[in-house]
Design an enzyme around this catalytic site. Structure first.
Site, PDB file in Angstrom:
ATOM      1  N   ARG A  10     -31.789 -51.805   1.370  1.00 11.44           N
ATOM      2  CA  ARG A  10     -32.965 -51.825   2.239  1.00 11.44           C
ATOM      3  C   ARG A  10     -33.357 -53.256   2.613  1.00 11.44           C
ATOM      4  O   ARG A  10     -33.625 -53.551   3.778  1.00 11.44           O
ATOM      5  CB  ARG A  10     -34.151 -51.138   1.558  1.00 11.44           C
ATOM      6  CG  ARG A  10     -34.033 -49.640   1.361  1.00 11.44           C
ATOM      7  CD  ARG A  10     -33.766 -48.890   2.649  1.00 11.44           C
ATOM      8  NE  ARG A  10     -34.772 -49.156   3.675  1.00 11.44           N
ATOM      9  CZ  ARG A  10     -34.601 -48.925   4.973  1.00 11.44           C
ATOM     10  NH1 ARG A  10     -33.443 -48.496   5.424  1.00 11.44           N
ATOM     11  NH2 ARG A  10     -35.560 -49.172   5.837  1.00 11.44           N
ATOM     12  N   ASP A  44     -21.171 -56.097  -0.163  1.00 17.48           N
ATOM     13  CA  ASP A  44     -21.741 -54.861  -0.697  1.00 17.48           C
ATOM     14  C   ASP A  44     -20.588 -53.981  -1.163  1.00 17.48           C
ATOM     15  O   ASP A  44     -19.477 -54.051  -0.615  1.00 17.48           O
ATOM     16  CB  ASP A  44     -22.557 -54.128   0.373  1.00 17.48           C
ATOM     17  CG  ASP A  44     -23.461 -53.061  -0.240  1.00 17.48           C
ATOM     18  OD1 ASP A  44     -24.617 -53.391  -0.571  1.00 17.48           O
ATOM     19  OD2 ASP A  44     -23.012 -51.907  -0.394  1.00 17.48           O
ATOM     20  N   SER A 128     -34.258 -61.257  -4.326  1.00 21.61           N
ATOM     21  CA  SER A 128     -35.212 -60.419  -3.592  1.00 21.61           C
ATOM     22  C   SER A 128     -36.006 -59.514  -4.530  1.00 21.61           C
ATOM     23  O   SER A 128     -36.077 -58.299  -4.341  1.00 21.61           O
ATOM     24  CB  SER A 128     -34.476 -59.565  -2.553  1.00 21.61           C
ATOM     25  OG  SER A 128     -33.667 -58.600  -3.204  1.00 21.61           O
ATOM     26  N   SER A 157     -42.316 -60.015  -5.618  1.00 19.42           N
ATOM     27  CA  SER A 157     -42.233 -58.643  -5.110  1.00 19.42           C
ATOM     28  C   SER A 157     -43.005 -58.540  -3.804  1.00 19.42           C
ATOM     29  O   SER A 157     -43.785 -59.428  -3.450  1.00 19.42           O
ATOM     30  CB  SER A 157     -42.823 -57.664  -6.130  1.00 19.42           C
ATOM     31  OG  SER A 157     -44.238 -57.837  -6.210  1.00 19.42           O
ATOM     32  N   CYS A 158     -42.802 -57.439  -3.099  1.00 19.47           N
ATOM     33  CA  CYS A 158     -43.515 -57.251  -1.830  1.00 19.47           C
ATOM     34  C   CYS A 158     -45.024 -57.235  -2.053  1.00 19.47           C
ATOM     35  O   CYS A 158     -45.782 -57.843  -1.279  1.00 19.47           O
ATOM     36  CB  CYS A 158     -43.045 -55.959  -1.162  1.00 19.47           C
ATOM     37  SG  CYS A 158     -43.215 -54.471  -2.178  1.00 19.47           S
ATOM     38  N   THR A 159     -45.478 -56.565  -3.109  1.00 21.04           N
ATOM     39  CA  THR A 159     -46.914 -56.483  -3.368  1.00 21.04           C
ATOM     40  C   THR A 159     -47.475 -57.840  -3.779  1.00 21.04           C
ATOM     41  O   THR A 159     -48.586 -58.215  -3.369  1.00 21.04           O
ATOM     42  CB  THR A 159     -47.206 -55.435  -4.457  1.00 21.04           C
ATOM     43  OG1 THR A 159     -46.680 -54.166  -4.041  1.00 21.04           O
ATOM     44  CG2 THR A 159     -48.696 -55.300  -4.717  1.00 21.04           C
ATOM     45  N   HIS A 185     -48.861 -47.523  -2.347  1.00 19.84           N
ATOM     46  CA  HIS A 185     -47.493 -47.928  -2.028  1.00 19.84           C
ATOM     47  C   HIS A 185     -46.654 -46.743  -1.581  1.00 19.84           C
ATOM     48  O   HIS A 185     -46.680 -45.676  -2.200  1.00 19.84           O
ATOM     49  CB  HIS A 185     -46.857 -48.570  -3.266  1.00 19.84           C
ATOM     50  CG  HIS A 185     -45.715 -49.488  -2.971  1.00 19.84           C
ATOM     51  ND1 HIS A 185     -44.508 -49.040  -2.509  1.00 19.84           N
ATOM     52  CD2 HIS A 185     -45.602 -50.837  -3.076  1.00 19.84           C
ATOM     53  CE1 HIS A 185     -43.691 -50.073  -2.344  1.00 19.84           C
ATOM     54  NE2 HIS A 185     -44.330 -51.176  -2.674  1.00 19.84           N
ATOM     55  N   THR A 188     -40.229 -45.265  -2.936  1.00 19.35           N
ATOM     56  CA  THR A 188     -39.038 -46.109  -2.864  1.00 19.35           C
ATOM     57  C   THR A 188     -37.853 -45.397  -3.523  1.00 19.35           C
ATOM     58  O   THR A 188     -38.004 -44.311  -4.101  1.00 19.35           O
ATOM     59  CB  THR A 188     -39.250 -47.464  -3.566  1.00 19.35           C
ATOM     60  OG1 THR A 188     -39.297 -47.258  -4.986  1.00 19.35           O
ATOM     61  CG2 THR A 188     -40.533 -48.135  -3.098  1.00 19.35           C
TER      62      THR A 188
END
Length: 337
Positions: A10, A44, A128, A157-159, A185, A188
Protein backbone atom coordinates in the site's frame (compact mmCIF):
# COMPACT_ATOMS: atom_id res chain seq x y z
CA UNK A 1 19.07 11.77 -6.06
CA UNK A 2 18.27 8.07 -6.53
CA UNK A 3 15.57 6.43 -4.42
CA UNK A 4 14.79 2.70 -4.34
CA UNK A 5 11.45 1.29 -3.12
CA UNK A 6 11.70 -2.01 -1.20
CA UNK A 7 8.22 -3.42 -0.75
CA UNK A 8 5.47 -2.54 -3.23
CA UNK A 9 2.44 -2.75 -0.94
CA UNK A 10 0.00 0.00 0.00
CA UNK A 11 2.69 2.53 0.94
CA UNK A 12 5.21 1.55 -1.74
CA UNK A 13 2.61 1.90 -4.49
CA UNK A 14 1.25 5.14 -3.02
CA UNK A 15 4.77 6.59 -2.93
CA UNK A 16 5.24 5.77 -6.62
CA UNK A 17 1.81 7.20 -7.49
CA UNK A 18 2.50 10.45 -5.64
CA UNK A 19 5.93 10.80 -7.28
CA UNK A 20 4.61 10.00 -10.77
CA UNK A 21 1.67 12.41 -10.36
CA UNK A 22 4.24 15.07 -9.53
CA UNK A 23 5.96 14.26 -12.82
CA UNK A 24 2.64 14.58 -14.65
CA UNK A 25 2.05 17.99 -13.07
CA UNK A 26 5.49 19.16 -14.15
CA UNK A 27 4.89 17.96 -17.72
CA UNK A 28 1.71 20.05 -17.83
CA UNK A 29 3.62 23.15 -16.81
CA UNK A 30 2.62 23.04 -13.15
CA UNK A 31 4.76 22.57 -10.06
CA UNK A 32 6.54 19.21 -10.24
CA UNK A 33 6.64 17.32 -6.98
CA UNK A 34 10.06 16.11 -5.82
CA UNK A 35 11.92 16.94 -9.06
CA UNK A 36 15.23 16.01 -7.42
CA UNK A 37 14.12 12.38 -6.91
CA UNK A 38 14.54 9.60 -9.43
CA UNK A 39 12.97 6.23 -8.61
CA UNK A 40 15.90 3.91 -9.34
CA UNK A 41 14.08 0.61 -8.82
CA UNK A 42 11.42 -1.40 -7.02
CA UNK A 43 11.72 -4.72 -5.19
CA UNK A 44 8.85 -6.95 -4.15
CA UNK A 45 8.29 -10.69 -3.83
CA UNK A 46 5.11 -10.48 -5.95
CA UNK A 47 5.28 -11.22 -9.66
CA UNK A 48 5.93 -8.26 -11.99
CA UNK A 49 2.51 -8.57 -13.63
CA UNK A 50 0.85 -8.44 -10.21
CA UNK A 51 2.90 -5.36 -9.25
CA UNK A 52 1.89 -3.63 -12.47
CA UNK A 53 -1.78 -4.61 -12.08
CA UNK A 54 -2.07 -3.40 -8.47
CA UNK A 55 -0.38 -0.14 -9.37
CA UNK A 56 -2.65 0.51 -12.35
CA UNK A 57 -5.92 -0.51 -10.66
CA UNK A 58 -6.24 0.75 -7.09
CA UNK A 59 -9.46 0.19 -5.13
CA UNK A 60 -8.94 3.38 -3.09
CA UNK A 61 -7.31 5.84 -5.50
CA UNK A 62 -8.79 4.58 -8.75
CA UNK A 63 -7.29 3.71 -12.12
CA UNK A 64 -3.89 5.25 -12.87
CA UNK A 65 -4.42 8.35 -15.06
CA UNK A 66 -1.63 7.48 -17.46
CA UNK A 67 0.05 4.45 -19.00
CA UNK A 68 1.36 1.34 -17.23
CA UNK A 69 3.24 -1.50 -18.92
CA UNK A 70 5.93 -4.13 -18.38
CA UNK A 71 8.94 -4.27 -20.66
CA UNK A 72 12.29 -5.99 -20.31
CA UNK A 73 12.09 -6.49 -16.56
CA UNK A 74 10.97 -2.91 -15.91
CA UNK A 75 7.73 -1.23 -14.91
CA UNK A 76 6.92 1.52 -17.42
CA UNK A 77 4.89 4.32 -15.85
CA UNK A 78 4.00 7.02 -18.38
CA UNK A 79 6.89 5.74 -20.48
CA UNK A 80 9.49 5.94 -17.69
CA UNK A 81 11.23 2.62 -17.08
CA UNK A 82 11.69 1.58 -13.44
CA UNK A 83 13.64 -1.69 -12.96
CA UNK A 84 11.70 -4.37 -11.08
CA UNK A 85 13.42 -6.88 -8.79
CA UNK A 86 11.96 -9.91 -7.06
CA UNK A 87 14.03 -11.02 -4.08
CA UNK A 88 13.22 -11.69 -0.46
CA UNK A 89 16.58 -10.21 0.60
CA UNK A 90 17.41 -6.75 -0.70
CA UNK A 91 21.03 -7.25 0.39
CA UNK A 92 21.53 -9.53 -2.62
CA UNK A 93 20.96 -6.58 -4.99
CA UNK A 94 23.55 -4.06 -6.15
CA UNK A 95 22.30 -0.72 -4.84
CA UNK A 96 25.55 1.21 -5.19
CA UNK A 97 24.62 4.73 -6.17
CA UNK A 98 21.22 4.62 -4.47
CA UNK A 99 20.95 7.50 -2.01
CA UNK A 100 17.91 6.35 -0.02
CA UNK A 101 16.07 3.04 0.23
CA UNK A 102 12.41 3.43 1.14
CA UNK A 103 11.94 0.34 3.30
CA UNK A 104 8.22 -0.34 2.83
CA UNK A 105 7.97 -4.06 3.57
CA UNK A 106 6.57 -3.52 7.08
CA UNK A 107 9.16 -5.95 8.45
CA UNK A 108 12.10 -3.67 9.31
CA UNK A 109 11.71 -3.78 13.07
CA UNK A 110 15.18 -5.24 13.70
CA UNK A 111 18.60 -3.85 12.81
CA UNK A 112 19.35 -6.91 10.67
CA UNK A 113 16.32 -6.34 8.41
CA UNK A 114 16.46 -2.54 8.43
CA UNK A 115 20.13 -2.55 7.46
CA UNK A 116 19.83 -4.85 4.44
CA UNK A 117 19.66 -1.90 2.07
CA UNK A 118 22.91 -0.56 3.47
CA UNK A 119 24.57 -3.94 2.92
CA UNK A 120 23.44 -3.72 -0.72
CA UNK A 121 25.36 -0.46 -1.07
CA UNK A 122 22.68 2.20 -0.55
CA UNK A 123 23.57 5.30 1.41
CA UNK A 124 20.62 5.51 3.80
CA UNK A 125 17.33 3.82 4.70
CA UNK A 126 13.94 5.39 5.49
CA UNK A 127 11.47 2.99 7.09
CA UNK A 128 7.74 3.42 6.43
CA UNK A 129 6.66 2.78 10.00
CA UNK A 130 7.87 2.57 13.60
CA UNK A 131 11.08 0.62 14.09
CA UNK A 132 13.29 -0.08 17.09
CA UNK A 133 16.19 -0.33 14.63
CA UNK A 134 15.96 3.33 13.62
CA UNK A 135 18.66 5.74 14.74
CA UNK A 136 16.09 8.54 14.61
CA UNK A 137 12.31 8.72 14.31
CA UNK A 138 11.28 11.79 12.35
CA UNK A 139 7.97 13.60 11.91
CA UNK A 140 7.98 16.60 9.61
CA UNK A 141 6.58 19.64 11.38
CA UNK A 142 7.45 18.23 14.80
CA UNK A 143 11.11 17.21 15.23
CA UNK A 144 12.64 17.28 11.74
CA UNK A 145 15.32 19.73 12.94
CA UNK A 146 16.99 16.65 14.45
CA UNK A 147 17.40 14.96 11.06
CA UNK A 148 21.15 15.11 10.55
CA UNK A 149 23.01 12.31 8.84
CA UNK A 150 21.45 9.26 10.49
CA UNK A 151 21.71 6.22 8.21
CA UNK A 152 18.55 4.39 9.33
CA UNK A 153 15.53 6.63 9.94
CA UNK A 154 11.91 5.82 10.77
CA UNK A 155 9.09 7.95 9.36
CA UNK A 156 6.99 7.01 12.43
CA UNK A 157 3.35 6.14 11.73
CA UNK A 158 0.57 7.83 9.79
CA UNK A 159 -1.23 8.79 13.00
CA UNK A 160 1.95 10.15 14.58
CA UNK A 161 2.53 12.24 11.46
CA UNK A 162 -0.95 13.69 11.94
CA UNK A 163 -0.78 14.11 15.72
CA UNK A 164 2.75 15.31 16.50
CA UNK A 165 2.76 18.50 14.35
CA UNK A 166 -0.67 19.37 15.76
CA UNK A 167 0.42 18.91 19.37
CA UNK A 168 3.59 20.90 18.73
CA UNK A 169 1.54 23.73 17.18
CA UNK A 170 -0.92 23.84 20.06
CA UNK A 171 1.79 23.62 22.71
CA UNK A 172 3.70 26.49 21.17
CA UNK A 173 0.60 28.66 21.03
CA UNK A 174 -1.22 27.79 24.25
CA UNK A 175 0.87 25.39 26.38
CA UNK A 176 -0.43 21.81 26.47
CA UNK A 177 -0.87 20.60 30.05
CA UNK A 178 -2.44 17.19 29.39
CA UNK A 179 -4.83 15.57 27.00
CA UNK A 180 -6.40 12.57 25.33
CA UNK A 181 -6.41 11.58 21.68
CA UNK A 182 -8.58 9.10 19.82
CA UNK A 183 -7.75 8.19 16.26
CA UNK A 184 -10.80 7.12 14.27
CA UNK A 185 -8.92 4.92 11.86
CA UNK A 186 -9.95 3.09 8.70
CA UNK A 187 -9.40 -0.64 8.63
CA UNK A 188 -6.04 -1.97 7.43
CA UNK A 189 -4.47 -5.21 6.24
CA UNK A 190 -3.66 -6.15 9.84
CA UNK A 191 -7.37 -6.91 10.41
CA UNK A 192 -9.27 -9.93 9.06
CA UNK A 193 -12.02 -9.54 6.46
CA UNK A 194 -14.04 -12.17 8.34
CA UNK A 195 -13.84 -13.20 12.01
CA UNK A 196 -10.57 -15.03 12.67
CA UNK A 197 -8.48 -15.73 15.79
CA UNK A 198 -6.11 -12.95 16.87
CA UNK A 199 -4.13 -12.01 19.97
CA UNK A 200 -6.48 -9.07 20.51
CA UNK A 201 -10.04 -10.37 20.79
CA UNK A 202 -11.60 -7.22 19.32
CA UNK A 203 -9.13 -7.22 16.44
CA UNK A 204 -10.26 -10.78 15.58
CA UNK A 205 -13.55 -9.45 14.21
CA UNK A 206 -14.40 -8.68 10.57
CA UNK A 207 -12.89 -5.30 9.74
CA UNK A 208 -15.65 -4.02 7.44
CA UNK A 209 -18.54 -4.92 9.75
CA UNK A 210 -17.88 -3.22 13.10
CA UNK A 211 -16.20 -0.35 14.88
CA UNK A 212 -13.28 -1.95 16.72
CA UNK A 213 -11.70 -0.33 19.80
CA UNK A 214 -7.95 -0.95 19.92
CA UNK A 215 -4.57 0.58 20.70
CA UNK A 216 -2.36 2.91 18.69
CA UNK A 217 1.42 3.22 18.50
CA UNK A 218 1.01 6.99 18.17
CA UNK A 219 1.03 7.59 21.94
CA UNK A 220 4.41 5.88 22.39
CA UNK A 221 5.84 7.52 19.28
CA UNK A 222 4.59 10.96 20.33
CA UNK A 223 6.65 10.64 23.53
CA UNK A 224 9.66 9.69 21.38
CA UNK A 225 9.19 12.52 18.87
CA UNK A 226 8.27 15.23 21.42
CA UNK A 227 10.12 14.17 24.60
CA UNK A 228 9.41 17.49 26.33
CA UNK A 229 5.71 16.52 26.29
CA UNK A 230 6.24 12.86 27.21
CA UNK A 231 3.44 11.41 29.32
CA UNK A 232 1.04 14.28 28.76
CA UNK A 233 -1.10 12.78 25.99
CA UNK A 234 -2.97 9.49 26.28
CA UNK A 235 -4.02 7.79 23.06
CA UNK A 236 -6.43 5.14 21.82
CA UNK A 237 -7.93 4.07 18.52
CA UNK A 238 -11.20 2.92 17.03
CA UNK A 239 -10.93 1.08 13.70
CA UNK A 240 -13.99 1.86 11.58
CA UNK A 241 -15.40 0.16 8.46
CA UNK A 242 -14.14 2.56 5.80
CA UNK A 243 -11.32 1.85 3.34
CA UNK A 244 -9.44 5.15 3.54
CA UNK A 245 -9.06 8.42 5.44
CA UNK A 246 -8.81 8.55 9.22
CA UNK A 247 -9.24 11.27 11.84
CA UNK A 248 -7.67 12.59 15.03
CA UNK A 249 -10.00 13.72 17.81
CA UNK A 250 -7.85 15.53 20.39
CA UNK A 251 -8.92 17.11 23.68
CA UNK A 252 -6.26 18.98 25.67
CA UNK A 253 -6.10 21.17 28.74
CA UNK A 254 -4.05 24.26 27.91
CA UNK A 255 -2.26 26.81 30.07
CA UNK A 256 -3.43 29.82 28.04
CA UNK A 257 -7.07 29.34 27.13
CA UNK A 258 -7.84 30.73 23.65
CA UNK A 259 -11.15 31.45 22.01
CA UNK A 260 -12.46 29.32 19.17
CA UNK A 261 -11.78 31.95 16.51
CA UNK A 262 -8.13 32.26 17.54
CA UNK A 263 -7.60 28.50 17.34
CA UNK A 264 -9.10 28.32 13.87
CA UNK A 265 -7.03 31.29 12.74
CA UNK A 266 -3.96 29.41 13.98
CA UNK A 267 -4.98 26.38 11.90
CA UNK A 268 -5.60 28.43 8.76
CA UNK A 269 -2.15 30.00 9.05
CA UNK A 270 -0.40 26.72 9.92
CA UNK A 271 0.12 25.60 6.33
CA UNK A 272 2.59 28.38 5.69
CA UNK A 273 4.39 27.75 8.95
CA UNK A 274 4.66 23.97 8.58
CA UNK A 275 5.31 23.81 4.85
CA UNK A 276 1.92 22.31 4.12
CA UNK A 277 2.09 19.59 6.77
CA UNK A 278 -1.00 21.01 8.50
CA UNK A 279 -3.99 22.08 6.43
CA UNK A 280 -7.40 23.46 7.38
CA UNK A 281 -10.93 23.53 6.04
CA UNK A 282 -14.02 25.55 6.95
CA UNK A 283 -16.31 23.25 4.95
CA UNK A 284 -18.59 20.56 6.39
CA UNK A 285 -16.62 17.65 4.93
CA UNK A 286 -16.83 13.89 5.43
CA UNK A 287 -13.97 11.42 5.29
CA UNK A 288 -14.25 10.55 1.57
CA UNK A 289 -13.78 14.24 0.71
CA UNK A 290 -10.23 14.08 2.10
CA UNK A 291 -9.05 11.16 -0.03
CA UNK A 292 -5.65 11.84 -1.64
CA UNK A 293 -5.03 15.03 0.34
CA UNK A 294 -1.27 15.42 0.71
CA UNK A 295 -1.15 17.11 4.13
CA UNK A 296 -0.32 15.11 7.26
CA UNK A 297 -3.54 16.44 8.83
CA UNK A 298 -6.35 18.75 7.70
CA UNK A 299 -8.01 20.51 10.62
CA UNK A 300 -11.81 20.70 10.51
CA UNK A 301 -12.40 24.22 11.82
CA UNK A 302 -16.17 23.79 12.38
CA UNK A 303 -15.35 21.05 14.92
CA UNK A 304 -13.19 23.23 17.20
CA UNK A 305 -14.55 23.65 20.74
CA UNK A 306 -13.28 25.50 23.85
CA UNK A 307 -14.76 25.02 27.32
CA UNK A 308 -14.77 27.58 30.11
CA UNK A 309 -12.69 25.21 32.20
CA UNK A 310 -9.78 25.44 29.76
CA UNK A 311 -10.25 22.32 27.67
CA UNK A 312 -9.67 22.61 23.93
CA UNK A 313 -11.14 20.01 21.57
CA UNK A 314 -9.95 19.86 17.94
CA UNK A 315 -10.60 17.47 15.09
CA UNK A 316 -8.51 16.77 11.98
CA UNK A 317 -8.71 14.47 8.97
CA UNK A 318 -5.78 12.59 7.44
CA UNK A 319 -5.45 10.25 4.50
CA UNK A 320 -3.39 7.67 6.33
CA UNK A 321 -1.89 6.26 3.12
CA UNK A 322 -1.55 9.27 0.83
CA UNK A 323 -0.41 11.90 3.33
CA UNK A 324 2.10 9.49 4.85
CA UNK A 325 3.46 8.56 1.41
CA UNK A 326 3.93 12.24 0.60
CA UNK A 327 5.94 12.61 3.82
CA UNK A 328 8.07 9.60 2.84
CA UNK A 329 9.09 11.47 -0.32
CA UNK A 330 9.59 14.73 1.59
CA UNK A 331 11.85 13.08 4.17
CA UNK A 332 13.75 11.12 1.52
CA UNK A 333 14.46 14.40 -0.30
CA UNK A 334 15.77 15.88 2.97
CA UNK A 335 17.94 12.82 3.65
CA UNK A 336 19.36 12.87 0.12
CA UNK A 337 20.20 16.55 0.42
Amino acid sequence: MRVFINGFGRIGRSVLRAWALGRQAGARGGTAGWPQIKIAGINDIATPDMCAYLFEYDSVFGVWPGSVALEGGALLVDGRAIPLHRTADIATLDLAGVDVVLECTGRADTADVAGRGLLAGAGRVLISGPSAAAEFTVVLGANDAGLAGQRIVSNASCTTNALAPLVRLLDGAYGVVTGSMTTIHCYTGSQPTVDAPAADFARSRGAALSMVPTTTSAQRLLDLVLPDLAGRIEGSAVRVPVASVSAVDLAVMVARVPDRAAVNALFRAAGGVTGGVIGATDRALVSSDLRARGESIVMACPETRVTRGGMLRVFGWYDNEWGFSNRMLDVAARMGA
